[in-house]
Motif scaffolding. Structure first.
Motif, PDB file in Angstrom:
ATOM      1  N   ASP A  98       0.910  -1.119  -0.101  1.00 20.34           N
ATOM      2  CA  ASP A  98       0.057   0.102  -0.052  1.00 20.34           C
ATOM      3  C   ASP A  98       0.739   1.312   0.062  1.00 20.34           C
ATOM      4  OD1 ASP A  98      -2.523  -1.184  -0.087  1.00 20.34           O
ATOM      5  OD2 ASP A  98      -2.428  -1.537   1.849  1.00 20.34           O
ATOM      6  N   LEU A  99       1.948   1.223   0.823  1.00 20.69           N
ATOM      7  CA  LEU A  99       2.855   2.336   0.702  1.00 20.69           C
ATOM      8  C   LEU A  99       3.439   2.544  -0.696  1.00 20.69           C
ATOM      9  CD1 LEU A  99       4.842   1.753   4.056  1.00 20.69           C
ATOM     10  CD2 LEU A  99       3.442   3.762   3.520  1.00 20.69           C
ATOM     11  N   GLU A 100       3.820   1.403  -1.361  1.00 21.92           N
ATOM     12  CA  GLU A 100       4.363   1.404  -2.756  1.00 21.92           C
ATOM     13  C   GLU A 100       3.182   2.296  -3.697  1.00 21.92           C
ATOM     14  OE1 GLU A 100       5.285  -2.334  -3.701  1.00 21.92           O
ATOM     15  OE2 GLU A 100       7.174  -2.314  -2.805  1.00 21.92           O
ATOM     16  N   LEU A 101       2.037   1.796  -3.617  1.00 15.36           N
ATOM     17  CA  LEU A 101       0.927   2.173  -4.364  1.00 15.36           C
ATOM     18  C   LEU A 101       0.423   3.926  -4.169  1.00 15.36           C
ATOM     19  CD1 LEU A 101      -1.219  -0.809  -4.416  1.00 15.36           C
ATOM     20  CD2 LEU A 101       0.035   0.001  -6.484  1.00 15.36           C
ATOM     21  N   GLN A 102       0.491   4.050  -2.891  1.00 11.09           N
ATOM     22  CA  GLN A 102       0.281   5.489  -2.383  1.00 11.09           C
ATOM     23  C   GLN A 102       1.043   6.347  -2.333  1.00 11.09           C
ATOM     24  OE1 GLN A 102      -3.165   4.047  -2.814  1.00 11.09           O
ATOM     25  NE2 GLN A 102      -3.290   5.828  -2.159  1.00 11.09           N
ATOM     26  N   LEU A 103       2.531   6.203  -2.211  1.00 11.21           N
ATOM     27  CA  LEU A 103       3.622   7.007  -1.746  1.00 11.21           C
ATOM     28  C   LEU A 103       4.435   6.944  -2.790  1.00 11.21           C
ATOM     29  CD1 LEU A 103       4.832   9.047   0.252  1.00 11.21           C
ATOM     30  CD2 LEU A 103       6.196   7.129   1.133  1.00 11.21           C
ATOM     31  N   CYS A 104       5.027   5.752  -3.187  1.00 10.64           N
ATOM     32  CA  CYS A 104       6.008   5.954  -4.572  1.00 10.64           C
ATOM     33  C   CYS A 104       5.415   6.596  -5.975  1.00 10.64           C
ATOM     34  CB  CYS A 104       6.687   4.549  -4.702  1.00 10.64           C
ATOM     35  SG  CYS A 104       7.495   3.881  -3.257  1.00 10.64           S
ATOM     36  N   LEU A 105       4.250   6.238  -6.048  1.00 14.30           N
ATOM     37  CA  LEU A 105       3.492   6.588  -7.353  1.00 14.30           C
ATOM     38  C   LEU A 105       3.374   8.092  -7.367  1.00 14.30           C
ATOM     39  CD1 LEU A 105       0.892   3.783  -7.997  1.00 14.30           C
ATOM     40  CD2 LEU A 105       3.287   4.335  -9.071  1.00 14.30           C
ATOM     41  N   THR A 106       3.649   8.868  -6.244  1.00  7.84           N
ATOM     42  CA  THR A 106       3.809  10.356  -6.512  1.00  7.84           C
ATOM     43  C   THR A 106       5.001  10.921  -7.235  1.00  7.84           C
ATOM     44  OG1 THR A 106       4.699  10.799  -4.348  1.00  7.84           O
ATOM     45  CG2 THR A 106       2.368  10.508  -4.223  1.00  7.84           C
ATOM     46  N   ALA A 107       5.784   9.980  -7.490  1.00  4.84           N
ATOM     47  CA  ALA A 107       7.057  10.393  -8.100  1.00  4.84           C
ATOM     48  C   ALA A 107       6.923  11.199  -9.385  1.00  4.84           C
ATOM     49  CB  ALA A 107       8.017   9.186  -8.353  1.00  4.84           C
ATOM     50  N   TYR A 150      -9.386  -2.045  -8.882  1.00  6.90           N
ATOM     51  CA  TYR A 150      -8.230  -1.811  -9.199  1.00  6.90           C
ATOM     52  C   TYR A 150      -7.905  -0.231  -9.742  1.00  6.90           C
ATOM     53  CZ  TYR A 150      -7.862  -6.703  -8.363  1.00  6.90           C
ATOM     54  OH  TYR A 150      -7.823  -7.791  -7.670  1.00  6.90           O
ATOM     55  N   SER A 151      -7.519   0.689  -8.659  1.00  4.48           N
ATOM     56  CA  SER A 151      -7.654   1.891  -9.230  1.00  4.48           C
ATOM     57  C   SER A 151      -6.410   2.308 -10.176  1.00  4.48           C
ATOM     58  CB  SER A 151      -7.377   2.854  -7.851  1.00  4.48           C
ATOM     59  OG  SER A 151      -8.444   2.584  -7.161  1.00  4.48           O
ATOM     60  N   SER A 152      -6.599   3.421 -11.029  1.00  3.63           N
ATOM     61  CA  SER A 152      -5.463   3.728 -11.717  1.00  3.63           C
ATOM     62  C   SER A 152      -4.360   4.044 -11.151  1.00  3.63           C
ATOM     63  CB  SER A 152      -5.914   4.983 -12.635  1.00  3.63           C
ATOM     64  OG  SER A 152      -7.089   4.844 -13.213  1.00  3.63           O
ATOM     65  N   ILE A 153      -3.197   4.158 -11.989  1.00  3.20           N
ATOM     66  CA  ILE A 153      -1.958   4.053 -11.197  1.00  3.20           C
ATOM     67  C   ILE A 153      -1.777   5.830 -10.794  1.00  3.20           C
ATOM     68  CG2 ILE A 153       0.516   4.563 -11.594  1.00  3.20           C
ATOM     69  CD1 ILE A 153       0.361   1.957 -13.406  1.00  3.20           C
ATOM     70  N   TYR A 154      -2.205   6.650 -12.076  1.00  2.00           N
ATOM     71  CA  TYR A 154      -1.803   7.960 -11.655  1.00  2.00           C
ATOM     72  C   TYR A 154      -3.205   8.942 -11.516  1.00  2.00           C
ATOM     73  CZ  TYR A 154       3.283   7.069 -12.809  1.00  2.00           C
ATOM     74  OH  TYR A 154       4.364   6.531 -12.837  1.00  2.00           O
ATOM     75  N   GLY A 155      -4.117   8.182 -12.021  1.00  2.00           N
ATOM     76  CA  GLY A 155      -5.331   9.020 -12.105  1.00  2.00           C
ATOM     77  C   GLY A 155      -6.221   8.777 -10.853  1.00  2.00           C
ATOM     78  N   ARG A 156      -5.758   9.226  -9.781  1.00  2.00           N
ATOM     79  CA  ARG A 156      -6.302   9.225  -8.479  1.00  2.00           C
ATOM     80  C   ARG A 156      -6.227  10.489  -7.576  1.00  2.00           C
ATOM     81  NH1 ARG A 156      -3.429   4.914  -5.282  1.00  2.00           N
ATOM     82  NH2 ARG A 156      -1.845   4.688  -6.878  1.00  2.00           N
ATOM     83  N   ILE A 157      -7.263  10.778  -6.762  1.00  3.13           N
ATOM     84  CA  ILE A 157      -7.171  11.983  -6.065  1.00  3.13           C
ATOM     85  C   ILE A 157      -5.989  12.013  -4.909  1.00  3.13           C
ATOM     86  CG2 ILE A 157      -8.420  13.549  -4.381  1.00  3.13           C
ATOM     87  CD1 ILE A 157     -11.059  12.882  -6.059  1.00  3.13           C
ATOM     88  N   ALA A 158      -6.039  10.789  -4.297  1.00  3.03           N
ATOM     89  CA  ALA A 158      -4.737  10.665  -3.493  1.00  3.03           C
ATOM     90  C   ALA A 158      -3.459  10.647  -4.125  1.00  3.03           C
ATOM     91  CB  ALA A 158      -4.859   9.075  -2.968  1.00  3.03           C
ATOM     92  N   ILE A 159      -2.924  10.471  -5.315  1.00  7.35           N
ATOM     93  CA  ILE A 159      -1.867  10.902  -5.985  1.00  7.35           C
ATOM     94  C   ILE A 159      -1.621  12.372  -6.172  1.00  7.35           C
ATOM     95  CG2 ILE A 159      -0.412  10.483  -7.740  1.00  7.35           C
ATOM     96  CD1 ILE A 159      -0.762   7.894  -6.043  1.00  7.35           C
TER      97      ILE A 159
END
Length: 276
Positions: free
Chosen positions: A49-58, A233-242
């Motif tokens: 979850d950390l990878e999906l929620q944090l690392c994808l902000t790169a 399965y949410s999008s990689i970058y198309g998310r409000i969280a990102i």
């Protein structure tokens, strides 16, 4: 002439590079089997979850920093220089990748739209091409130049709100409808143009709400995790969280006063992809 660097922006770029490495290399992995202890399962879930929620902000942070710098120095001459430079970098790596593909596979790479936008050819072991990043950066820079031509503050505000609201609505709808916004689509990143513009022109107003961006980031991350638990399965970058995550990290790091120089961070930042 020595170019004065911004240590905060350098740190943001270095942090983004670290996130990219973690995402692609996954240095911490767990082998999960039927008899795996529940504690290991929980830790593995948290790490993923950390990878999906944090690392994808790169990638969004990269774009934010690049667009921020563009709006800081924006002029016709600077735009021409930057576009020319980005195109040179993009073509250089595209040619290198195709040559490498030819050497390794002994096949001629096919020419298609996927090749033009930097998605192909995929390489053995390495996998899919990641140079869509540079193609999108070129497109975003062109859009940013057109965007800042709008001189009417009210019209610019309406246009910006339209982009932000539409993007956030589209992202959330895709999550709830379980519709995947492909990671290389430009629609994932257009929202960062008005965000970067207002960060440059109204920094106090935007940076002043960083705590609320953090709260939104946490809440929408929990929202993403909840949806994934039930098979969405949410999008990689198309998310409000990102979006909130990238904005939160940018604001908090940029707000640090008197950040000291670090040679490693400066080198990582100076030679990072798209910022040469």
């Amino acid at each position: 002439m020595r170019i004065e660097r911004n240590n905060n922006l350098d740190t943001l770029r270095a942090l983004s590079i670290a996130f990219v490495f973690i995402w692609h290399l996954r240095p911490i992995q767990f082998i999960v089997e039927n008899d795996t202890h529940v504690i290991v399962l929980v830790i593995a879930k948290i790490m993923r979850d950390l990878e999906l929620q944090l690392c994808l902000t790169a990638v969004p942070i990269f774009y934010l920093v690049s667009l921020y710098l563009f709006f800081q120095k924006s002029s016709v001459n600077y735009f021409k220089l930057r576009i020319f430079r980005l195109i040179k970098i993009y073509l250089f790596w595209l040619i290198i990748q195709n040559i490498f593909f030819l050497i390794v596979t002994r096949q001629l790479p096919s020419f298609s739209w996927q090749t033009i936008i930097g998605l192909e050819p995929g390489l053995p072991i390495v996998g899919d091409s990641v140079f869509y990043f540079l193609f999108n950066l070129i497109c975003l820079t062109i859009f940013a130049f057109i965007y800042q031509i709008i001189k009417s503050p009210s019209l610019l505000r309406i246009f910006s709100l339209t982009i932000v609201i539409f993007s956030l609505f589209y992202f959330e709808a895709s999550c709830l409808l379980n519709f995947d916004i492909l990671y290389h689509w430009l629609i994932n990143f257009v929202i960062y143009v008005p965000i970067a513009f207002y960060l440059v022109n109204f920094p106090e107003k935007i940076l002043g709400f960083k705590f609320y961006y953090l709260i939104a980031y946490i809440l929408f991350s929990l929202h993403d995790i909840y949806l994934r638990t039930y098979g969405y399965y949410s999008s990689i970058y198309g998310r409000i969280a990102i979006v909130c995550g990238a904005l939160t990290i940018f604001c908090y790091v940029y707000s640090i006063k008197d950040m000291k120089e670090n040679l490693l961070i400066q080198k990582l930042s100076k030679y990072s992809l798209g910022f040469l």
